[in-house]
Design an enzyme around this catalytic site. Structure first.
Site, mmCIF file in Angstrom:
data_model
loop_
_atom_site.group_PDB
_atom_site.id
_atom_site.type_symbol
_atom_site.label_atom_id
_atom_site.label_comp_id
_atom_site.label_asym_id
_atom_site.label_seq_id
_atom_site.Cartn_x
_atom_site.Cartn_y
_atom_site.Cartn_z
ATOM 1 N N HIS A 146 19.997 5.205 -35.421
ATOM 2 C CA HIS A 146 21.775 6.057 -34.302
ATOM 3 C C HIS A 146 23.511 4.485 -34.467
ATOM 4 O O HIS A 146 22.659 3.063 -34.053
ATOM 5 C CB HIS A 146 20.669 6.189 -33.624
ATOM 6 C CG HIS A 146 21.885 7.033 -32.696
ATOM 7 N ND1 HIS A 146 22.809 6.715 -31.363
ATOM 8 C CD2 HIS A 146 21.602 8.820 -32.408
ATOM 9 C CE1 HIS A 146 23.202 7.689 -31.753
ATOM 10 N NE2 HIS A 146 22.557 8.972 -32.462
ATOM 11 N N ASP A 149 16.619 13.863 -34.485
ATOM 12 C CA ASP A 149 16.563 14.757 -34.913
ATOM 13 C C ASP A 149 15.147 15.037 -35.366
ATOM 14 O O ASP A 149 14.753 15.576 -36.339
ATOM 15 C CB ASP A 149 17.542 15.255 -36.399
ATOM 16 C CG ASP A 149 18.744 15.083 -35.785
ATOM 17 O OD1 ASP A 149 19.630 14.571 -35.604
ATOM 18 O OD2 ASP A 149 18.972 16.728 -35.176
HETATM 19 C C1 SDX Z 1 22.939 12.271 -34.382
HETATM 20 O O1 SDX Z 1 26.651 10.012 -32.167
HETATM 21 C C2 SDX Z 1 25.674 10.288 -32.050
HETATM 22 O O2 SDX Z 1 25.003 10.600 -31.043
HETATM 23 C C3 SDX Z 1 24.438 11.685 -32.713
HETATM 24 C C4 SDX Z 1 23.863 12.845 -32.353
HETATM 25 C C5 SDX Z 1 23.961 13.495 -31.049
HETATM 26 O O3 SDX Z 1 23.525 13.682 -30.234
HETATM 27 O O4 SDX Z 1 25.240 13.947 -31.107
HETATM 28 O O5 SDX Z 1 22.952 11.973 -31.992
HETATM 29 C C6 SDX Z 1 22.841 13.586 -33.183
HETATM 30 O O6 SDX Z 1 23.335 12.298 -35.442
HETATM 31 C C7 SDX Z 1 21.515 11.370 -34.861
HETATM 32 C C8 SDX Z 1 21.085 11.150 -35.872
HETATM 33 C C9 SDX Z 1 21.022 12.006 -37.385
HETATM 34 N N1 SDX Z 1 21.065 11.852 -38.217
HETATM 35 C C10 SDX Z 1 20.162 11.225 -39.313
HETATM 36 O O7 SDX Z 1 18.782 11.352 -39.437
HETATM 37 C C11 SDX Z 1 20.459 10.573 -40.665
HETATM 38 C C12 SDX Z 1 20.180 9.355 -41.061
HETATM 39 N N2 SDX Z 1 20.259 8.511 -40.568
HETATM 40 C C13 SDX Z 1 21.891 7.768 -40.767
HETATM 41 O O8 SDX Z 1 22.602 8.550 -42.044
HETATM 42 C C14 SDX Z 1 21.799 6.455 -39.318
HETATM 43 O O9 SDX Z 1 21.394 5.622 -38.926
HETATM 44 C C15 SDX Z 1 23.547 7.270 -38.648
HETATM 45 C C16 SDX Z 1 24.554 8.052 -39.431
HETATM 46 C C17 SDX Z 1 22.799 8.396 -37.930
HETATM 47 C C18 SDX Z 1 23.740 6.134 -38.180
HETATM 48 O O10 SDX Z 1 24.371 5.268 -39.137
HETATM 49 P P1 SDX Z 1 25.606 3.959 -39.181
HETATM 50 O O11 SDX Z 1 25.419 4.020 -37.647
HETATM 51 O O12 SDX Z 1 26.766 4.011 -39.590
HETATM 52 O O13 SDX Z 1 24.483 3.178 -39.242
HETATM 53 P P2 SDX Z 1 24.690 2.492 -41.196
HETATM 54 O O14 SDX Z 1 25.139 3.410 -41.901
HETATM 55 O O15 SDX Z 1 25.933 0.792 -41.109
HETATM 56 O O16 SDX Z 1 23.443 1.617 -41.192
HETATM 57 C C19 SDX Z 1 22.965 0.463 -41.134
HETATM 58 C C20 SDX Z 1 22.331 -0.325 -41.913
HETATM 59 C C21 SDX Z 1 22.618 -0.007 -43.156
HETATM 60 O O17 SDX Z 1 21.553 -1.189 -44.133
HETATM 61 P P3 SDX Z 1 22.569 -2.536 -44.550
HETATM 62 O O18 SDX Z 1 23.407 -1.609 -45.593
HETATM 63 O O19 SDX Z 1 23.291 -3.360 -43.271
HETATM 64 O O20 SDX Z 1 21.645 -3.125 -45.245
HETATM 65 O O21 SDX Z 1 20.762 0.440 -41.490
HETATM 66 C C22 SDX Z 1 20.531 1.509 -42.806
HETATM 67 C C23 SDX Z 1 21.594 1.269 -43.068
HETATM 68 O O22 SDX Z 1 21.648 1.236 -44.199
HETATM 69 N N3 SDX Z 1 19.929 2.168 -42.771
HETATM 70 C C24 SDX Z 1 19.317 3.578 -42.929
HETATM 71 C C25 SDX Z 1 19.209 4.308 -42.013
HETATM 72 N N4 SDX Z 1 20.088 4.683 -41.084
HETATM 73 C C26 SDX Z 1 20.475 2.847 -41.307
HETATM 74 N N5 SDX Z 1 18.388 3.107 -44.324
HETATM 75 C C27 SDX Z 1 17.231 4.353 -44.519
HETATM 76 N N6 SDX Z 1 16.993 5.270 -43.919
HETATM 77 C C28 SDX Z 1 17.731 5.356 -42.659
HETATM 78 N N7 SDX Z 1 18.173 6.491 -41.603
#
Ligand code: SDX
Length: 437
Positions: free
Chosen positions: A313, A371
């Site tokens: 998140h 989720d």
């Molecule tokens: C919702 O904003 C809100 O409040 C949203 C929400 C709401 O109520 O409105 O809470 C609802 O959208 C919840 C999130 C649902 N999405 C998912 O579950 C999809 C999977 N999660 C990711 O796509 C991700 O975690 C996000 C999009 C939720 C957040 O992404 P960020 O903050 O942009 O973080 P990032 O992509 O920069 O990741 C940081 C690191 C990266 O690795 P490095 O480059 O540092 O090596 O963490 C890794 C990412 O690759 N990473 C994951 C991951 N999420 C982040 N790796 C594997 N699996 C994941 N799910």
């Protein structure tokens, strides 16, 4: 809405283009991080800030919802989400988010009656569904039909008038569940079921979803409570992507029904509200606990676009408090229904345990989010995965409306118009095609 609780900060900028100190206001919130007020930055420095995904940018001042990502805390108008989930109901939380205070008995009954009386949609709108293929994704239908509401409420409306803003939010909150249930009925070829004024919000929604004209419908109070709980947990969440979309669309003075349709479109993305459907698809793909290590490895592989859906998140760097509530609710609903058969919940629990022990997830503070469990509960209730994000939209319409109304009522609000860092071609002269070789 400028906050009175402010100080000032001197920032000295030394670079190849600037070597000067500047004074900026600092605004302090009630709780949470303070902000640098940089509205005069470009005028003073000729430079912009650069923050493409708004990682460190406050887009507005708000009094509605507060998240402490480190503590895993979520407050609706100051009330902890776990207390509201335990003791309140979705209509009462709706009143709280819109008005800022919990209602007394008379205020609640009046508000509930107002919302109930807006649940029917214009009969002409039912024709719009006929234009969609039966297998259209329900979110595509929601974007289209909710957007079409702006055709029914536009010409004789003044959305700068607070009273008409309020009526528009009541119409949207009341009609979205009716449209959502109609999208489901249309997809399975069953007749639309009209809302009933004698049923509370969640029961009315489940009735419109699952009743058929051929027989009486008996609701399940445990499922209705779980549905109401899911609506409470998804109602608002600060300036997330879809809420920011609604605010930006609304900042131009666009029709509020069109703004909410824009929010629905943004919520559909798998990185946002579409994740609940993606979690179910992922658990189905994993299938058995012995394949979990394979998928954990893929999630960690930078060359593999696969991410562990339902984890991570932007704000929470601890457990999402909503996931905590849903984790408990998942066990209750599956036990009530006696449907632990397909083992999805057990698979999810095993995946959660393994992921939370893996240093990749621990180092990046990737915890289960809202989720991760919602889809398991909804599926157990007989709701198809393609409808999960639709239900997210039903709940989040309350937050979108509250945030839109707050923006419209903010005397300092202007049309949102970000700037850019331009790295394209400098000025050059047009050459006719005959000269282009
Ligand atoms: C919702 O904003 C809100 O409040 C949203 C929400 C709401 O109520 O409105 O809470 C609802 O959208 C919840 C999130 C649902 N999405 C998912 O579950 C999809 C999977 N999660 C990711 O796509 C991700 O975690 C996000 C999009 C939720 C957040 O992404 P960020 O903050 O942009 O973080 P990032 O992509 O920069 O990741 C940081 C690191 C990266 O690795 P490095 O480059 O540092 O090596 O963490 C890794 C990412 O690759 N990473 C994951 C991951 N999420 C982040 N790796 C594997 N699996 C994941 N799910």
């Amino acid at each position: 809405m400028a906050t009175e609780n402010k100080a000032s900060a001197t920032v000295s900028l030394q670079s190849d283009v600037l070597d000067e100190a500047f004074e900026f206001d600092v605004h302090h919130g009630t709780i949470g991080p303070s902000v640098f007020d940089i509205r005069k930055l470009y005028g003073q420095t000729g430079m912009f800030t650069y923050d493409p995904a708004f990682m460190s940018t406050a887009s507005c001042e708000s009094k509605i919802t507060y998240i402490d990502g480190e503590k895993g805390e979520l407050l609706y108008r100051g009330y902890p989400i776990e207390e509201l989930a335990e003791s309140s109901n979705f209509m009462e939380v709706t009143y709280l988010l819109l008005n800022g205070e919990l209602p007394n008995k008379a205020e609640f009954e009046n508000f509930n009656t107002i919302i109930t009386r807006h649940t029917m949609i214009h009969e002409q709108l039912t024709q719009l569904f006929r234009g969609f293929r039966r297998d259209a994704h329900p979110m595509a239908i929601m974007v289209g039909v909710v957007g079409a509401l702006s055709a029914f409420y536009h010409d004789d409306h003044d959305f700068m008038d607070p009273a008409q803003q309020l009526t528009s939010t009541h119409r949207l909150i009341a009609k979205i569940p009716t449209i959502a249930a109609m999208a489901y009925k249309y997809s399975i070829g069953q007749p639309f079921v009209y809302p009933r004024n004698d049923l509370p919000f969640a029961e009315n929604f489940l009735h419109m979803m699952f009743a058929v004209p051929a027989e009486d419908f008996t609701g399940n109070p445990v499922l209705a409570k779980a549905m109401d709980n899911i609506f409470i947990l998804h109602a608002d969440h600060e300036q997330n992507a879809s809420t920011s979309t609604v605010r930006l669309a609304g900042s131009s003075g666009a029709n509020p029904f069109a703004c909410i349709a824009a929010g629905i479109a943004c919520l559909w993305g798998p990185a946002h509200g579409g994740a609940n459907e993606a979690v179910l698809n992922m658990l189905g793909e994993i299938g058995t606990t012995d394949r979990i290590p394979e998928f954990i490895a893929r999630a960690k592989d930078k060359d593999d676009p696969f991410r562990l859906m339902g984890f991570g998140h932007r704000v929470y760097k601890n457990f999402d408090p909503r996931a905590q509530v849903l984790r408990k609710s998942a066990h209750e609903v599956l036990d009530e229904l006696g449907v632990r058969g397909d083992g999805l919940l057990d698979l999810a629990m095993k995946l959660e345990t393994i992921a939370l022990e893996d240093e990749y997830f621990v180092d990046r503070k990737l915890y289960p989010n809202v989720d991760f469990y919602s889809g398991i509960i909804l599926r157990a209730m007989g709701i198809p995965p393609s409808l999960f994000t639709v239900l997210f939209a039903v709940a989040r319409t309350v937050g979108w409306c509250a945030q839109w109304a707050e923006m419209m009522g903010d005397p300092s609000q202007k049309i949102g118009r970000p700037r850019q860092l331009y790295t394209g071609s400098p000025r050059r002269t047009y050459a006719p095609i005959s000269d282009r070789g």
